[in-house]
Motif scaffolding. Structure first.
Motif, PDB file in Angstrom:
ATOM      1  N   VAL A 165       0.843  -1.201   0.000  1.00  0.00           N
ATOM      2  CA  VAL A 165       0.000   0.000   0.000  1.00  0.00           C
ATOM      3  C   VAL A 165       0.879   1.253   0.000  1.00  0.00           C
ATOM      4  O   VAL A 165       2.013   1.238   0.495  1.00  0.00           O
ATOM      5  CB  VAL A 165      -0.954   0.043   1.232  1.00  0.00           C
ATOM      6  CG1 VAL A 165      -2.009  -1.034   1.143  1.00  0.00           C
ATOM      7  CG2 VAL A 165      -0.183  -0.071   2.539  1.00  0.00           C
ATOM      8  N   HIS A 166       0.330   2.311  -0.583  1.00  0.00           N
ATOM      9  CA  HIS A 166       0.988   3.617  -0.557  1.00  0.00           C
ATOM     10  C   HIS A 166       0.272   4.408   0.526  1.00  0.00           C
ATOM     11  O   HIS A 166      -0.894   4.764   0.366  1.00  0.00           O
ATOM     12  CB  HIS A 166       0.816   4.290  -1.935  1.00  0.00           C
ATOM     13  CG  HIS A 166       1.627   5.537  -2.093  1.00  0.00           C
ATOM     14  ND1 HIS A 166       1.491   6.379  -3.157  1.00  0.00           N
ATOM     15  CD2 HIS A 166       2.589   6.077  -1.310  1.00  0.00           C
ATOM     16  CE1 HIS A 166       2.335   7.391  -3.033  1.00  0.00           C
ATOM     17  NE2 HIS A 166       3.005   7.230  -1.922  1.00  0.00           N
ATOM     18  N   ARG A 167       0.925   4.644   1.655  1.00  0.00           N
ATOM     19  CA  ARG A 167       0.270   5.346   2.772  1.00  0.00           C
ATOM     20  C   ARG A 167      -0.289   6.681   2.298  1.00  0.00           C
ATOM     21  O   ARG A 167       0.377   7.407   1.553  1.00  0.00           O
ATOM     22  CB  ARG A 167       1.290   5.582   3.889  1.00  0.00           C
ATOM     23  CG  ARG A 167       1.487   4.384   4.790  1.00  0.00           C
ATOM     24  CD  ARG A 167       2.675   4.526   5.703  1.00  0.00           C
ATOM     25  NE  ARG A 167       2.781   5.799   6.411  1.00  0.00           N
ATOM     26  CZ  ARG A 167       3.711   6.073   7.317  1.00  0.00           C
ATOM     27  NH1 ARG A 167       4.606   5.146   7.647  1.00  0.00           N
ATOM     28  NH2 ARG A 167       3.769   7.250   7.907  1.00  0.00           N
ATOM     29  N   ALA A 168      -1.482   7.014   2.776  1.00  0.00           N
ATOM     30  CA  ALA A 168      -2.101   8.292   2.381  1.00  0.00           C
ATOM     31  C   ALA A 168      -1.175   9.447   2.742  1.00  0.00           C
ATOM     32  O   ALA A 168      -1.076  10.437   2.005  1.00  0.00           O
ATOM     33  CB  ALA A 168      -3.449   8.446   3.066  1.00  0.00           C
ATOM     34  N   ASP A 169      -0.460   9.316   3.872  1.00  0.00           N
ATOM     35  CA  ASP A 169       0.400  10.429   4.281  1.00  0.00           C
ATOM     36  C   ASP A 169       1.755  10.406   3.573  1.00  0.00           C
ATOM     37  O   ASP A 169       2.607  11.248   3.840  1.00  0.00           O
ATOM     38  CB  ASP A 169       0.558  10.494   5.813  1.00  0.00           C
ATOM     39  CG  ASP A 169       1.140   9.238   6.421  1.00  0.00           C
ATOM     40  OD1 ASP A 169       1.224   8.216   5.716  1.00  0.00           O
ATOM     41  OD2 ASP A 169       1.509   9.279   7.600  1.00  0.00           O
TER      42      ASP A 169
END
Ligand code: AMP
Length: 221
Positions: A165-169
């Motif tokens: 996953v690509h962290r939202a932050d």
């Protein structure tokens, strides 16, 4: 420090500076508790607790969670049995009130104060590249990078087959906010605070993980 296992260390540095990677390895080698407030919050988010739901809104925007909430979380965590022999705090304190609260938690006793504060120095431009390409395994937590440490198969963890996953932050707007806050709220005030306490050390964090690790092992003696 003569006994590394008694270290009570704080790792300071911008997002993506490598604090977590080094803290994890050191904690495995020397039996410290690795206490990452970011990981603790992400675990609350994953469990959809009230705290996690509240924190997620702020975290996704790259904003800081309240001092009260974070300090209460750390207070409970450092009282756990695995933290009795020493710990490395990764991502805490991040504000001056948090640093003062930590000293209060540890008490007036000199024997329980923070023993090492390590500042991971690195340019913002390097952090931006690291964060924007970072991908985390949703299953085992392994950290990859689309350019610097790619997986064999796009989007799939080499270690456990979990989805990356690509962290939202770790997206551009949030990265900018995190870097701004880091300089204004964390680095400036805390560098001075710990320098005045005589516990501040610095490492050049733009080198290989192995070289930095060896330096930290020496530094924490
Ligand atoms: P990290 O994994 O350390 O980059 O933390 C991810 C996010 O969790 C941060 O951007 C903040 O929203 C929140 N967070 C983690 N540690 C703290 C802290 N000590 N104080 C306030 N917010 C924090």
């Amino acid at each position: 420090m003569s006994d590394r296992n008694q270290a009570r260390a704080v790792f300071l540095g911008g997002p993506g500076a490598g604090k977590g990677t080094q803290a994890k390895r050191l904690s495995e080698s020397f039996v410290f508790a690795h206490i990452s407030t970011g990981d603790m919050l992400r675990s609350q988010v994953a469990k959809c607790t009230d705290l996690g739901n509240q924190a997620k809104i702020l975290m996704d925007q790259g904003k800081l969670v309240s001092d009260e909430l974070i300090v209460a979380m750390v207070k409970d965590r450092i009282a756990e049995p695995d933290a009795k022999g020493g710990w490395i705090l990764d991502g805490f304190p991040r504000t001056l009130p948090q640093a003062v609260a930590l000293d209060r938690l540890l008490g007036a006793s000199k024997s329980l104060q923070v023993t090492h504060v390590v500042y991971f120095r690195i340019a913002d431009g390097v952090l931006e590249l690291r964060l924007s390409g970072r991908r985390n395994c949703s299953k085992c937590g392994a950290i990859w990078h689309v350019a610097n440490k790619p997986t064999c198969k796009d989007g799939v963890c080499d270690l456990c087959g979990g989805v990356l996953v690509h962290r939202a932050d770790d997206r551009p707007e949030a990265i900018q906010k995190r870097l701004q806050d880091f300089h204004a709220i964390t680095a400036g005030p805390l560098h001075t605070y710990y320098k005045n306490q005589g516990v501040l050390r610095e490492v050049d964090a733009n080198r290989s993980q192995e070289v930095i690790y060896q330096e930290l092992v020496q530094l924490m003696q």
